[in-house]
Each structure stands twice: as C-alpha cells, then as structure tokens.
Design an enzyme around this catalytic site. Structure first.
Site, PDB file in Angstrom:
ATOM      1  N   THR A   7       0.845  -1.188   0.000  1.00  0.00           N
ATOM      2  CA  THR A   7       0.000   0.000   0.000  1.00  0.00           C
ATOM      3  C   THR A   7       0.881   1.239   0.000  1.00  0.00           C
ATOM      4  OG1 THR A   7      -1.708   1.229   1.231  1.00  0.00           O
ATOM      5  CG2 THR A   7      -0.126  -0.012   2.549  1.00  0.00           C
ATOM      6  N   ASP A  65      -8.417  -3.077  -0.627  1.00  0.00           N
ATOM      7  CA  ASP A  65      -9.133  -2.000  -1.291  1.00  0.00           C
ATOM      8  C   ASP A  65     -10.359  -1.689  -0.451  1.00  0.00           C
ATOM      9  OD1 ASP A  65      -8.961  -0.275  -3.629  1.00  0.00           O
ATOM     10  OD2 ASP A  65     -10.972  -1.037  -4.023  1.00  0.00           O
TER      11      ASP A  65
HETATM   12  P1  IMP Z   1      -8.250   2.756  -1.466  1.00  0.00           P
HETATM   13  O1  IMP Z   1      -8.610   1.567  -0.643  1.00  0.00           O
HETATM   14  O2  IMP Z   1      -6.827   3.152  -1.238  1.00  0.00           O
HETATM   15  O3  IMP Z   1      -8.641   2.636  -2.884  1.00  0.00           O
HETATM   16  O4  IMP Z   1      -8.999   4.000  -0.895  1.00  0.00           O
HETATM   17  C1  IMP Z   1     -10.339   4.171  -0.798  1.00  0.00           C
HETATM   18  C2  IMP Z   1     -10.652   5.535  -0.233  1.00  0.00           C
HETATM   19  O5  IMP Z   1     -11.658   5.326   0.748  1.00  0.00           O
HETATM   20  C3  IMP Z   1      -9.505   6.245   0.487  1.00  0.00           C
HETATM   21  O6  IMP Z   1      -8.860   7.164  -0.321  1.00  0.00           O
HETATM   22  C4  IMP Z   1     -10.183   6.951   1.616  1.00  0.00           C
HETATM   23  O7  IMP Z   1     -10.555   8.227   1.179  1.00  0.00           O
HETATM   24  C5  IMP Z   1     -11.407   6.110   1.870  1.00  0.00           C
HETATM   25  N1  IMP Z   1     -11.175   5.244   3.025  1.00  0.00           N
HETATM   26  C6  IMP Z   1     -10.793   3.943   3.030  1.00  0.00           C
HETATM   27  N2  IMP Z   1     -10.658   3.501   4.278  1.00  0.00           N
HETATM   28  C7  IMP Z   1     -10.942   4.540   5.069  1.00  0.00           C
HETATM   29  C8  IMP Z   1     -10.954   4.709   6.488  1.00  0.00           C
HETATM   30  O8  IMP Z   1     -10.645   3.811   7.284  1.00  0.00           O
HETATM   31  N3  IMP Z   1     -11.321   5.921   6.922  1.00  0.00           N
HETATM   32  C9  IMP Z   1     -11.653   6.942   6.100  1.00  0.00           C
HETATM   33  N4  IMP Z   1     -11.635   6.858   4.779  1.00  0.00           N
HETATM   34  C10 IMP Z   1     -11.291   5.656   4.272  1.00  0.00           C
END
Ligand code: IMP
Length: 185
Positions: A7, A65
């Site tokens: 990540t 994700d």
């Molecule tokens: P990815 O999993 O990196 O694709 O991100 C998904 C998006 O969801 C992130 O950029 C955050 O903005 C949001 N997100 C994912 N997990 C969390 C969390 O635990 N708290 C707040 N926002 C989250």
C-alpha cells in the site's frame, strides 16, 4: 511471522500494525505503486491488484481496497471513494447530503492475501451514520464524518486501537488473522 502490506497509505499500515503487531505479525509496508483498475466492486479491484503484485512482491503479502458507501447516494462514492476524496473531499459528501435525513452509510474493506501458493480474500464491513459536520483530527479520508454503530464519536475522534475495534479494516484484518492462525498451525 513477516507479512508485507502492499500500500502507499501510511495510515492503513499504522492501523494494521496496531491490530496484528500484538498477535505476532511483523507488518512491513511495500509501496509498489500498484495500478488500480476501475471496476464495479472492491473485490474485482483488489483481485486485479493482487494478481499484478504476485509477479513483483515479496511474500507473503496482502493488499486492501476499501470504500465508503452512502445509502441515500445509492452507494456513492463506493468504488470511486479515493477519486472522490481527492476531488470533492468529505465536505463534498456533506454538501451532497444537505437536508437529507437518511444518514446511513458503511465502510467496506476487501483484503487479498497471497503467499505465492494460494490467494485468499477477506472482507470487513462497518455500518454507521454520516455526521452533519466534520469532527475530530485523527485518522484519514472520510474519518471525520463517519460515526460507527455502537459509538457516539467519529473515527477521527478515536485513537487507532479504538477505530480498529469498529472498523471495516479492523474486521477484515481479524478475518485474515483467524484464517492464518488456523492454516499455519
Ligand atoms: P483505497 O482503498 O486506497 O482505494 O482508498 C479508498 C478511499 O476510501 C480512500 O482514499 C479513503 O478516502 C477512503 N477510506 C478507506 N478507508 C478509510 C478509512 O478507514 N477511513 C476513512 N476513509 C477511508
């Protein structure tokens, strides 16, 4: 046991370390700049990333994700959560929800684990509500506007351990840990 967490999000790594460190896992961040496809489900996105990483990463690894799904917006931003956060931010979500009574929402995390022999998927969901205004300084992303069911405070008002006891990520990590404990015995 060493576990590589692929990540670029340091906050996700802090949360994983807090959860799995005390259970005997050494979580090591690997920032491989994995390409993220656009798809209809988190599962498809995570699986594609894990297949891409399989050829390049040290093992065993996992990646995750996640997304934020708001009921009154028919699940938006969902799989577009990262993009919407970058473009509109959480204030954009609050503006879209002005005057909306139904504040129900959920976070979902999908983890794919891969040790080079097998690939396994784990999921965690947390239900809650969207606040009227942001509260708290901690966490990341949409944390200031989400109160999980069973609490009266936003994720951003909690410390890492407390957030992890409620969160989608915490639950998905617990599911992976339970499985690893049983299979590596
Ligand atoms: P990815 O999993 O990196 O694709 O991100 C998904 C998006 O969801 C992130 O950029 C955050 O903005 C949001 N997100 C994912 N997990 C969390 C969390 O635990 N708290 C707040 N926002 C989250």
């Amino acid at each position: 046991m060493k576990l590589y967490f692929i990540t670029s999000n340091k906050n996700k790594v802090i949360e994983a370390k807090k959860k799995l460190g005390p259970l005997g896992f050494n979580i090591i961040q690997e920032d491989l700049q994995v390409p993220e496809i656009q798809a209809d489900t988190l599962e498809e996105v995570a699986l594609f990333s894990a297949k891409w990483a399989e050829l390049r990463a040290r093992k065993p690894f996992f990646l995750e994700d996640s997304g934020f799904f708001v009921d009154s917006l028919n699940g938006f931003p969902g799989v577009y959560s990262a993009y919407v956060f970058k473009t509109l931010g959480y204030m954009g979500i609050l503006r879209l929800m002005e005057g909306v009574d139904n504040r129900d929402a959920r976070f979902v995390a999908v983890i794919v684990y891969n040790d080079g022999k097998e690939m396994k998927m784990f999921r965690g969901d947390v239900l809650g509500t969207v606040t009227q205004e942001p509260k708290g300084e901690g966490g990341f992303g949409y944390d200031p506007i989400f109160i999980p069911k069973g609490s009266s405070r936003t994720f951003a008002e909690m410390d890492t351990a407390e957030k992890g006891s409620f969160s989608h990520r915490g639950k998905a990590l617990e599911n992976m840990e339970k499985w690893l404990k049983n299979t590596t015995k």
